[in-house]
Design a protein around this motif. Sequence first.
Motif, mmCIF file in Angstrom:
data_model
loop_
_atom_site.group_PDB
_atom_site.id
_atom_site.type_symbol
_atom_site.label_atom_id
_atom_site.label_comp_id
_atom_site.label_asym_id
_atom_site.label_seq_id
_atom_site.Cartn_x
_atom_site.Cartn_y
_atom_site.Cartn_z
ATOM 1 N N ASP B 51 0.833 -1.211 0.000
ATOM 2 C CA ASP B 51 0.000 0.000 0.000
ATOM 3 C C ASP B 51 0.863 1.255 0.000
ATOM 4 O OD1 ASP B 51 -3.095 -0.688 0.786
ATOM 5 O OD2 ASP B 51 -1.694 -2.188 1.486
ATOM 6 N N VAL B 52 1.851 1.274 0.916
ATOM 7 C CA VAL B 52 2.724 2.448 1.000
ATOM 8 C C VAL B 52 3.555 2.566 -0.265
ATOM 9 C CG1 VAL B 52 4.343 3.632 2.482
ATOM 10 C CG2 VAL B 52 2.840 1.949 3.454
ATOM 11 N N MET B 54 2.732 1.727 -3.322
ATOM 12 C CA MET B 54 1.937 2.320 -4.404
ATOM 13 C C MET B 54 1.818 3.826 -4.222
ATOM 14 S SD MET B 54 -1.081 -0.389 -4.837
ATOM 15 C CE MET B 54 -1.947 0.290 -6.211
ATOM 16 N N THR B 55 1.551 4.249 -2.980
ATOM 17 C CA THR B 55 1.411 5.684 -2.742
ATOM 18 C C THR B 55 2.708 6.414 -3.069
ATOM 19 O OG1 THR B 55 0.025 5.010 -0.915
ATOM 20 C CG2 THR B 55 0.532 7.332 -1.084
ATOM 21 N N ALA B 58 3.371 6.508 -6.876
ATOM 22 C CA ALA B 58 2.473 7.369 -7.645
ATOM 23 C C ALA B 58 2.670 8.838 -7.286
ATOM 24 C CB ALA B 58 1.021 6.960 -7.399
ATOM 25 N N ILE B 59 2.694 9.139 -5.982
ATOM 26 C CA ILE B 59 2.759 10.543 -5.579
ATOM 27 C C ILE B 59 4.198 11.039 -5.547
ATOM 28 C CG2 ILE B 59 2.257 12.158 -3.732
ATOM 29 C CD1 ILE B 59 -0.142 10.495 -3.056
ATOM 30 N N LEU B 63 3.823 12.286 -9.404
ATOM 31 C CA LEU B 63 3.139 13.571 -9.407
ATOM 32 C C LEU B 63 4.029 14.716 -8.930
ATOM 33 C CD1 LEU B 63 0.301 13.768 -10.352
ATOM 34 C CD2 LEU B 63 -0.441 14.002 -8.007
ATOM 35 N N ILE B 66 6.486 15.745 -11.597
ATOM 36 C CA ILE B 66 5.820 16.468 -12.684
ATOM 37 C C ILE B 66 5.487 17.898 -12.255
ATOM 38 C CG2 ILE B 66 3.647 16.575 -13.937
ATOM 39 C CD1 ILE B 66 5.493 14.697 -15.201
ATOM 40 N N ILE B 67 4.994 18.058 -11.013
ATOM 41 C CA ILE B 67 4.625 19.397 -10.559
ATOM 42 C C ILE B 67 5.866 20.282 -10.443
ATOM 43 C CG2 ILE B 67 3.808 20.638 -8.513
ATOM 44 C CD1 ILE B 67 1.541 18.770 -8.331
ATOM 45 N N PHE B 70 6.758 21.332 -13.996
ATOM 46 C CA PHE B 70 5.853 22.390 -14.455
ATOM 47 C C PHE B 70 6.246 23.731 -13.836
ATOM 48 C CE2 PHE B 70 1.965 19.563 -15.478
ATOM 49 C CZ PHE B 70 2.475 19.372 -16.740
ATOM 50 N N THR B 71 6.537 23.697 -12.505
ATOM 51 C CA THR B 71 6.906 24.941 -11.824
ATOM 52 C C THR B 71 8.190 25.511 -12.402
ATOM 53 O OG1 THR B 71 6.001 23.886 -9.878
ATOM 54 C CG2 THR B 71 7.135 25.950 -9.550
ATOM 55 N N LYS B 73 9.285 25.137 -15.412
ATOM 56 C CA LYS B 73 8.962 25.703 -16.725
ATOM 57 C C LYS B 73 8.379 27.107 -16.554
ATOM 58 C CE LYS B 73 5.553 24.492 -19.370
ATOM 59 N NZ LYS B 73 4.514 23.562 -19.828
ATOM 60 N N LYS B 74 7.470 27.252 -15.568
ATOM 61 C CA LYS B 74 6.838 28.552 -15.318
ATOM 62 C C LYS B 74 7.878 29.592 -14.905
ATOM 63 C CE LYS B 74 2.117 28.508 -14.185
ATOM 64 N NZ LYS B 74 1.169 28.097 -14.740
#
Lengths: 227, 82
Positions: B51-52, B54-55, B58-59, B63, B66-67, B70-71, B73-74
Amino acid sequence: MIKRIFILLALVGLVLMFIPFLRDFDFHKELSKLSSQYVEGSINDLNTQNVVTSVIVTYRGLDTLGEVTVLFLTTAGVGFLLRKKKASLKTRRSSELLQTASQFLFVLIILTGIFIFTHGHLTPGGGFQGGVLITTAFLLLILADVNLKFNYSILHFVESFSGVFYVMIGLFGFLILGMNSFLDPTILPLGNYGKLLSAGAIPVIYSLIGLKVGSELTTIIDKMGGE
Amino acid sequence: MISIIIIVFGIIMIIAAFLAIHLKNLLSAIISAGVISLLASVIYLLLAAPDVAMTEAAIGSGLTTIIFIFTLKKIKKGDLDD
């Protein structure tokens, strides 16, 4: 030079703090009283195969509600701070291969996410993991086409619908079972052990959490990288 | 056998953390920060906590990386405008 010495001193202090943990460390041969209570309760009282899910949704349900609230506030903050500009960028279209493959993979990733959060009480994973997986599917679409516009009314509807129903299921526990049972999943029949429709309201609650997390994180991703 | 793998992964994680702080290229630093989460999720899987794992996969490694990108790039776009 003095800064370096202070950093070294801080590191040494940290190591000294952790030494007692290392000295007293031993592997547990048997479960502690609380853990065995959780394991027996999740199998006998809640009919849940995955003990972690029963702890997250039921025994620590109020914490999960708090976590979902924190995520909601984060999304609201990101949406408030990064208001989108109207003008869309003139960019080169991404290649045919990337667009077709992303549309094909989108469906598969969404289905995997739905599988993970509906089977949260049977297999590892659950609402949060499934929701993040759904977000990555939308991320793939954004990467393939930067100027993609989402339908915000559907996203916001899914998010508020799942949030309201999550709290309503919790309140049904109050109404049906009495004062001590906020978020008690036994308001629905427990069913057969190991089947999809079992464990009371746990799959319902986890599916709602999955939808909520997925729509919120999709909003964040869109606000961050959609322009 | 499992403990050897965990120790090797731990050493790689420490190297990646060091690189994430000291690399001059910010994109490489973000990627090496993602490598830490990816290896941590493998270690969780080996320690029987799917369970841990997977979290974290994924996060932590998906994620967040990716965030950050994106930041980045901005921020770079803002530099060009000024």
